[in-house]
Design a protein around this motif. Structure first.
Motif, mmCIF file in Angstrom:
data_model
loop_
_atom_site.group_PDB
_atom_site.id
_atom_site.type_symbol
_atom_site.label_atom_id
_atom_site.label_comp_id
_atom_site.label_asym_id
_atom_site.label_seq_id
_atom_site.Cartn_x
_atom_site.Cartn_y
_atom_site.Cartn_z
ATOM 1 N N MET A 175 0.835 -1.207 0.000
ATOM 2 C CA MET A 175 0.000 0.000 0.000
ATOM 3 C C MET A 175 0.864 1.250 0.000
ATOM 4 O O MET A 175 0.586 2.233 -0.697
ATOM 5 C CB MET A 175 -0.915 0.006 1.228
ATOM 6 C CG MET A 175 -2.042 -1.030 1.209
ATOM 7 S SD MET A 175 -3.262 -0.799 -0.098
ATOM 8 C CE MET A 175 -2.620 -1.929 -1.345
ATOM 9 N N GLU A 176 1.937 1.222 0.768
ATOM 10 C CA GLU A 176 2.847 2.371 0.820
ATOM 11 C C GLU A 176 3.542 2.580 -0.525
ATOM 12 O O GLU A 176 3.655 3.710 -1.008
ATOM 13 C CB GLU A 176 3.882 2.158 1.927
ATOM 14 C CG GLU A 176 4.792 3.359 2.147
ATOM 15 C CD GLU A 176 5.708 3.177 3.344
ATOM 16 O OE1 GLU A 176 6.669 3.958 3.457
ATOM 17 O OE2 GLU A 176 5.464 2.262 4.159
ATOM 18 N N LYS A 177 3.989 1.492 -1.155
ATOM 19 C CA LYS A 177 4.656 1.593 -2.455
ATOM 20 C C LYS A 177 3.730 2.166 -3.521
ATOM 21 O O LYS A 177 4.164 2.923 -4.400
ATOM 22 C CB LYS A 177 5.156 0.220 -2.901
ATOM 23 C CG LYS A 177 6.338 -0.313 -2.118
ATOM 24 C CD LYS A 177 6.727 -1.704 -2.610
ATOM 25 C CE LYS A 177 7.884 -2.271 -1.804
ATOM 26 N NZ LYS A 177 8.224 -3.655 -2.228
ATOM 27 N N LEU A 178 2.446 1.808 -3.437
ATOM 28 C CA LEU A 178 1.488 2.253 -4.439
ATOM 29 C C LEU A 178 0.848 3.601 -4.101
ATOM 30 O O LEU A 178 0.038 4.110 -4.881
ATOM 31 C CB LEU A 178 0.385 1.199 -4.612
ATOM 32 C CG LEU A 178 0.832 -0.167 -5.131
ATOM 33 C CD1 LEU A 178 -0.363 -1.112 -5.247
ATOM 34 C CD2 LEU A 178 1.535 -0.036 -6.479
ATOM 35 N N GLY A 179 1.212 4.152 -2.967
ATOM 36 C CA GLY A 179 0.649 5.440 -2.575
ATOM 37 C C GLY A 179 -0.805 5.365 -2.177
ATOM 38 O O GLY A 179 -1.557 6.331 -2.364
ATOM 39 N N CYS A 180 -1.219 4.222 -1.622
ATOM 40 C CA CYS A 180 -2.607 4.040 -1.199
ATOM 41 C C CYS A 180 -2.715 4.321 0.300
ATOM 42 O O CYS A 180 -2.143 3.585 1.109
ATOM 43 C CB CYS A 180 -3.079 2.625 -1.481
ATOM 44 S SG CYS A 180 -3.043 2.180 -3.218
ATOM 45 N N LYS A 181 -3.417 5.364 0.649
ATOM 46 C CA LYS A 181 -3.568 5.735 2.048
ATOM 47 C C LYS A 181 -4.802 5.060 2.621
ATOM 48 O O LYS A 181 -5.918 5.265 2.143
ATOM 49 C CB LYS A 181 -3.682 7.248 2.195
ATOM 50 C CG LYS A 181 -3.603 7.712 3.631
ATOM 51 C CD LYS A 181 -3.476 9.222 3.731
ATOM 52 C CE LYS A 181 -3.322 9.659 5.177
ATOM 53 N NZ LYS A 181 -3.180 11.132 5.281
ATOM 54 N N LEU A 182 -4.619 4.243 3.649
ATOM 55 C CA LEU A 182 -5.727 3.535 4.289
ATOM 56 C C LEU A 182 -6.324 4.384 5.401
ATOM 57 O O LEU A 182 -5.626 5.162 6.057
ATOM 58 C CB LEU A 182 -5.243 2.201 4.862
ATOM 59 C CG LEU A 182 -4.642 1.203 3.873
ATOM 60 C CD1 LEU A 182 -4.191 -0.054 4.614
ATOM 61 C CD2 LEU A 182 -5.630 0.837 2.776
ATOM 62 N N ASN A 183 -7.626 4.215 5.625
ATOM 63 C CA ASN A 183 -8.264 4.936 6.721
ATOM 64 C C ASN A 183 -8.093 4.180 8.036
ATOM 65 O O ASN A 183 -7.579 3.059 8.073
ATOM 66 C CB ASN A 183 -9.743 5.201 6.420
ATOM 67 C CG ASN A 183 -10.537 3.914 6.198
ATOM 68 O OD1 ASN A 183 -10.247 2.877 6.797
ATOM 69 N ND2 ASN A 183 -11.557 3.983 5.335
ATOM 70 N N ASP A 184 -8.548 4.783 9.124
ATOM 71 C CA ASP A 184 -8.364 4.184 10.451
ATOM 72 C C ASP A 184 -9.068 2.838 10.564
ATOM 73 O O ASP A 184 -8.568 1.923 11.236
ATOM 74 C CB ASP A 184 -8.886 5.136 11.529
ATOM 75 C CG ASP A 184 -8.007 6.377 11.694
ATOM 76 O OD1 ASP A 184 -6.853 6.339 11.224
ATOM 77 O OD2 ASP A 184 -8.483 7.364 12.283
ATOM 78 N N GLU A 185 -10.236 2.715 9.941
ATOM 79 C CA GLU A 185 -10.966 1.460 10.025
ATOM 80 C C GLU A 185 -10.212 0.320 9.342
ATOM 81 O O GLU A 185 -10.255 -0.825 9.797
ATOM 82 C CB GLU A 185 -12.359 1.616 9.405
ATOM 83 C CG GLU A 185 -13.297 2.515 10.202
ATOM 84 C CD GLU A 185 -13.477 2.026 11.631
ATOM 85 O OE1 GLU A 185 -13.728 0.816 11.806
ATOM 86 O OE2 GLU A 185 -13.353 2.843 12.557
ATOM 87 N N ALA A 186 -9.523 0.632 8.259
ATOM 88 C CA ALA A 186 -8.731 -0.386 7.574
ATOM 89 C C ALA A 186 -7.590 -0.866 8.465
ATOM 90 O O ALA A 186 -7.302 -2.070 8.540
ATOM 91 C CB ALA A 186 -8.196 0.162 6.262
ATOM 92 N N TYR A 187 -6.948 0.068 9.159
ATOM 93 C CA TYR A 187 -5.866 -0.323 10.066
ATOM 94 C C TYR A 187 -6.405 -1.161 11.229
ATOM 95 O O TYR A 187 -5.764 -2.132 11.663
ATOM 96 C CB TYR A 187 -5.144 0.906 10.598
ATOM 97 C CG TYR A 187 -4.154 1.493 9.619
ATOM 98 C CD1 TYR A 187 -2.948 0.852 9.352
ATOM 99 C CD2 TYR A 187 -4.430 2.689 8.957
ATOM 100 C CE1 TYR A 187 -2.035 1.381 8.448
ATOM 101 C CE2 TYR A 187 -3.523 3.223 8.047
ATOM 102 C CZ TYR A 187 -2.338 2.568 7.801
ATOM 103 O OH TYR A 187 -1.436 3.097 6.901
ATOM 104 N N LYS A 188 -7.572 -0.795 11.733
ATOM 105 C CA LYS A 188 -8.177 -1.583 12.814
ATOM 106 C C LYS A 188 -8.486 -2.996 12.336
ATOM 107 O O LYS A 188 -8.293 -3.972 13.070
ATOM 108 C CB LYS A 188 -9.464 -0.898 13.294
ATOM 109 C CG LYS A 188 -9.234 0.371 14.097
ATOM 110 C CD LYS A 188 -10.573 0.987 14.513
ATOM 111 C CE LYS A 188 -10.350 2.298 15.253
ATOM 112 N NZ LYS A 188 -11.641 2.952 15.613
#
Length: 244
Positions: A175-188
């Motif tokens: 996700m970091e390599k592709l520049g995709c920013k995840l929201n808080d719910e995704a991290y949870k």
């Protein structure tokens, strides 16, 4: 197969894809086009996007495939390649996988389980056509090796692979390599969601597991079967540096 505005996710059977499917559909705004669709059928409007895939230790993968087939054999009659080959008659792990890896020809009703043409309105587990499986029989490769090439070979220079053994961390790095920013719910979700559709006592979304996998994958192999996988799936094993 799930598409987003940043990438396409291709779901390799028995590699943790259901876990990622839920994440993408619920928290990343993904759209599911089909379940186990290969990269060769990505619609033209998404072909420019990078692909995310998942791989798994092949010796472990075959154990997971076997237990999936055993548990789904009669309850849902889920059509998988191994179930087709065994004609829905379960055998031991060794006999089943040995047959999967060495079969050269299918006759009778088993081959007729595979459709001639794709119909995405019908739920088919492997999403394999008759022509696909015939190509496997002619390939002289292990099923894991062949299936990997079937799923990803069309765009292999544009694929980012997670290893199931490190799925959550690998996915975040991609996700970091592709520049995709995840929201808080995704991290949870990534932090707290248990593994899904396991056959070893974890959560399963579709069926109660009657025959649970209880052992580490090494304990299912004797030397003969271990070496058969090593030989048949050698290209895949080398590419991802897997060890028994």
């Amino acid at each position: 197969m799930i598409v987003t505005d940043k990438f396409v996710f291709i779901h390799f059977f028995r590699t943790g894809g259901t876990f990622i499917n839920e994440l993408l559909l619920e928290h990343v705004g993904g759209k599911m086009l089909c379940y186990h669709g290969p990269s060769s059928i990505i619609p033209n409007e998404y072909k420019h996007l990078p692909i995310i895939g998942i791989v798994r230790n092949p010796w472990d993968w075959y154990v997971s495939v076997y237990y999936h087939c055993v548990n789904y054999l009669y309850l849902m009659r889920t059509p998988t390649a191994l179930n087709y080959i065994l004609d829905y008659e379960p055998t031991s792990f060794k006999d089943s996988i040995k047959k999967l890896l060495t079969i050269k020809k299918i006759t009778g009703k088993s081959l007729n389980y595979f459709p001639d043409n794709t119909d995405w309105t019908v739920s088919v587990c492997d999403n394999l056509l008759k022509s696909d499986f015939l190509s496997y029989l002619e390939s002289n490769k292990g099923y894991c090796n062949w299936y990997f090439e079937h799923m990803y070979s069309q765009n292999d220079s544009n694929v980012y692979y997670c290893k199931l053994e490190n799925l959550r961390n690998d996915f975040l790095e991609i996700m970091e390599k592709l520049g995709c920013k995840l929201n808080d719910e995704a991290y949870k979700y990534l932090d707290n969601r248990p593994d899904t559709n396991t056959t070893n006592g974890g959560e399963n979304l579709f069926v109660y597991i009657l025959n649970s996998r209880k052992l580490n994958y090494q304990e299912y192999y004797d030397e003969e079967l271990k070496e058969l996988v090593s030989s048949k799936d050698k290209e895949y094993i080398k590419q991802f540096d897997y060890k028994f």
